[in-house]
Design an enzyme around this catalytic site. Sequence first.
Site, PDB file in Angstrom:
ATOM      1  N   GLY A 193       0.827  -1.187   0.000  1.00 18.43           N
ATOM      2  CA  GLY A 193       0.000   0.000   0.000  1.00 18.43           C
ATOM      3  C   GLY A 193       0.868   1.246   0.000  1.00 18.43           C
ATOM      4  N   SER A 194       0.421   2.252   0.713  1.00 18.71           N
ATOM      5  CA  SER A 194       1.104   3.553   0.666  1.00 18.71           C
ATOM      6  C   SER A 194       2.480   3.507   1.306  1.00 18.71           C
ATOM      7  CB  SER A 194       0.265   4.605   1.360  1.00 18.71           C
ATOM      8  OG  SER A 194      -0.985   4.686   0.712  1.00 18.71           O
ATOM      9  N   THR A 195       2.769   2.480   2.103  1.00 22.43           N
ATOM     10  CA  THR A 195       4.120   2.415   2.672  1.00 22.43           C
ATOM     11  C   THR A 195       5.154   2.249   1.555  1.00 22.43           C
ATOM     12  OG1 THR A 195       3.978   0.023   2.960  1.00 22.43           O
ATOM     13  CG2 THR A 195       3.312   1.379   4.828  1.00 22.43           C
ATOM     14  N   PHE A 196       4.685   1.880   0.363  1.00 23.80           N
ATOM     15  CA  PHE A 196       5.577   1.687  -0.771  1.00 23.80           C
ATOM     16  C   PHE A 196       5.994   3.025  -1.384  1.00 23.80           C
ATOM     17  CE2 PHE A 196       6.183  -0.033  -5.264  1.00 23.80           C
ATOM     18  CZ  PHE A 196       7.277  -0.809  -4.947  1.00 23.80           C
ATOM     19  N   LYS A 197       5.239   4.084  -1.055  1.00 26.78           N
ATOM     20  CA  LYS A 197       5.425   5.363  -1.758  1.00 26.78           C
ATOM     21  C   LYS A 197       6.827   5.951  -1.609  1.00 26.78           C
ATOM     22  CE  LYS A 197       0.537   6.421  -1.927  1.00 26.78           C
ATOM     23  NZ  LYS A 197      -0.598   7.030  -1.207  1.00 26.78           N
TER      24      LYS A 197
END
Lengths: 385, 654
Positions: free
Chosen positions: B334-338
């Site tokens: 999810g957004s932790t990948f950003k």
Amino acid sequence: MKFHKRLLRAEPSFRLLSKLWRISWLYVLLICTLAGVGYVTLYSAGGGTPYPFAAPQAARFAVGLVLMITVAMLPPKMLVRISGPLYVLSIILLVAVLRMGHVGKGAERWLMIGGLQIQPSEYAKVALVLVLASWFNRISYARMGNPLWLIPPAFLVLLPVVLVLKEPNLGTAVIIGGIGASMFFAAGMRLWLIALLLLPVPYLAKFAYAHLHDYQRARITTFLNPESDPLGAGYNIIQSKIALGSGGMWGQGYLHGSQGQLNFLPEKQTDFIFTMIAEEWGYVGAVTVIGLLLLLILGGMLMAIRSRNRFGRLVALGISMNFFLYCLVNLSMVMGAIPVGGVPLPLVSYGGSAMLNVMLGFGLLLSTWVHRDSRFGESDNQDTP
Amino acid sequence: MRLRRRRRESNRLMPIKNQKDPGRGVFTRRALLFMAVQMGALGELAHKLYQLQIKDGDRYARMAASNRVSKRYLAPPRGRIVDRYGVALANNKENWRALLMPEETTDVTGTIERFSTIIPLDERDRTRIAREMRHQRRFIPVMLRDFLSWEEMARIELNAPSLPGVLIDVGTRRVYPEGELLAHLIGYVAPPNERDVARSALLALPGMRVGRAGVEQSQDEKLRGTAGSVEMEVNSVGRVMSELNRVEGVPGAEIGLTIDRGLQQKVLSRIGEQTASAVVMDCRNGEVLAMVSTPSFDPSLFDSGVSHAQWIEWTNNERTPLINKAVAGVYPPGSTFKPAVAMAGLQSGLFSPTDRVFCPGHLDVGGTRFHCWSRWGHGSVDLHQALKYSCDVYFYEMARRVGMDRIAETAHQFGLGTALDIELPHTRTGLIPTPTWRQSHHHHWNGGDTIVSGIGQGFVQVTPLQLATYTSRLATGRAVQPHLVRAMNGDIGPEATPEHWPDLGMPEKYLSALRGGMFAVVNEQHGTAPKARLSLPGITMAGKTGSAQVRRVSRALRESGHFNSANLPWEYRPHALFICFAPYDAPRYAVSVVIEHGNTGADAAAPLARDIMTDTLLRDPVNHLTPPPESVADAAAPEAETPAPDAPPADTPE
């Protein structure tokens, strides 16, 4: 100068002393030596202690020694007189053991009488020797030419052989048959008759094999190829051979035979005691024991030849043959030369019944020696058909 | 005169020819023949004996030696497993067993029956005993029952006369004092199977165990030790007579882990009943200080054999208690990948931290509309704001322009989708998808696949440990590798410093831009994770939320305006993720949290991560040689305004 001789003749009690004097004490010494070997070996088989084997065996030997000397005093006339009843008694015991005997390890049978283990087949051998000798004592060499005279003694032999076979104890039956045959032969059985009787033997052997017990056949097959079943029927032979081989020339040392001390050897105190000797004392010790046995056998045979009466000759020969066959079967067995059968090594193996029987036999043998010069029974040269 | 004649006659021992007495002559001849036969027979036996004893003697002597000497191996005690402070996590305990020597009883089945009236044997015991009886030789004991209590042993001893051949023997069993707390990490042991025994004869020894999971498995060889041996003289039935030669074995090594048991306990209690995984790492040297996966299982059940019903229960449980989710659970980040996407964008040269992207709430690419999580959009955002608001459109756009291959390369550098060098078996690598990967599976890679990958959705899958490693690498700029084993037999090797790890080659200005964005997430107004703010004075934390959809949200549902993922059934709710490191200005600890179906990272994962980080900072395990007293640690509740008095400032490394 002749004081002692006069003394000896004066009273019956001195006659007894005279008879004792006539015993071949050299032969008795030989017997004691062999029993000593037995004691020493049983001491080792007991793990370096007199119990449980050596001390009881020594006690039995002492009893046996007294029995032997006592029997040696009996005159041949009395022996002939008691031979018939003894034989009948032994046959009764053989029948009794078939009916109510205890079975050990599939074969050997014994009776418990008054706390004593009695193996009737052992007594039957001695009784057979006596009864055959008594019979042939009355049949001169000349009358031996007539086969009809041989039919009753043949039955005397066959009866115990059949009874022992039924036990079933093949080894002892063979020994009994061997004793009988050797006495027939020595008594002067004609050669043509022997040849005639030997003719159908191969067919009989085939028939006999078909009627052997399974365990007996197993012994024969494993004997032919012991490695086929190393932990089963072939185990005894292989372990025995290993023990013999590990003895080498000089042995592993007294009390240090690994096979025997570690119980790999089955029945090391009885049937396989010779293996223990060979392992601990090596080839030298083993051959010495064989030599001692041979001396006893040949001594007995010489006593037979020396005897001046037909009864004594045949008794001495029968007893010697018994001893010889005993040794032969036992030694061949532990070396894996014949199938295993419960036959101990006389004088050496642990066991009361066998010891007393052997001593009884030697008593008879010595009796013939003590009375070697008595003219007794049918003398051949006086014989008239 | 007569006397003399008799004597002369009697001296003639062998009257071979005697005309007066033909029978005697025949007898003598035949007796002599017998004597010859007797001498020949015994002579032949002596000859045969010569062959056996002298000629073949060597061969039989060798057979005698092999008969007599039995070599037996001594099972070495399995090494203990301890935490970083030496607290035992896996230990050996005496195990009293009842054995049966079949050769010492005449009636085996009767003895077993009598035994079962004293100590009940269940069906499994009986079948096992029957199997062992068939396969083993009579002098090798068969185990009737193990794990006997004192009371059971007393009952057996009392009835010993009616139980011939039954003896009591002591072996060892593996015990895990912490039970479920470290089950996934430590793993468990089980009796070796036939393949194990084929590989190592040592394992054939009774009582030997093989690690079947966790550190027990990965460090099995070290824990196992080497067998001693003893040569014994045995008799024909295999009973030992004397000892000839003894070589002592080497006990298995004691493995010291990087784990702080106390911290592990705290993390577990923070997670509570949720199905989740959390990893606490020292982001400077890669030591894993805590690794929790819930729900867990009782590892001691494996030593005696797990019942079928229990196994079915475990394997059918949708919360997968047997799987260590920290290394074998894969989730879309999810957004932790950003931050990883951002680093790829910055390194590509196509973006600078100050470049702005306009977010109207959605991005239309090739006829497909990709929604931002905010229906109304974020307006014009730069990198800092994009991370702070977790603006999806910014990263859609970045991913579209940078391309998947660059993103994958950077993600791999951060350790995402790669096999990490952790001392645990059964780990999964996850996946950073690339067009090449997709084509190798005979599928077409769509532009949309790249775009959803930009926000860590689609095919992207990572493990919580990879997330913690990724966070550590973000915080230090070095290729930190996580590890669990710290010491062997109490000997700690040279401690790894950040310089130990190779530089990732990422410019410091980019890294600090990302860290700044993550700081904003937690600490600035309108950041997505204000709930993750630390309440410890002087220490701040940087982090990133993530909510990973497990089911595509249909346009109709989204546009209806009533969509709320919290109303979905549990298994359809998004996973909640949070990654963070602290202290912000001198990073020391990295934490990753994944709550399965926890709905949103900001509401579920962020507070949990904050609490875990608080606990970690209060205990500060990397700067303490002994664990803090439990009472102090307990008193220092997360709500406490001041840290424990003995805790030095956490921002002073070493």
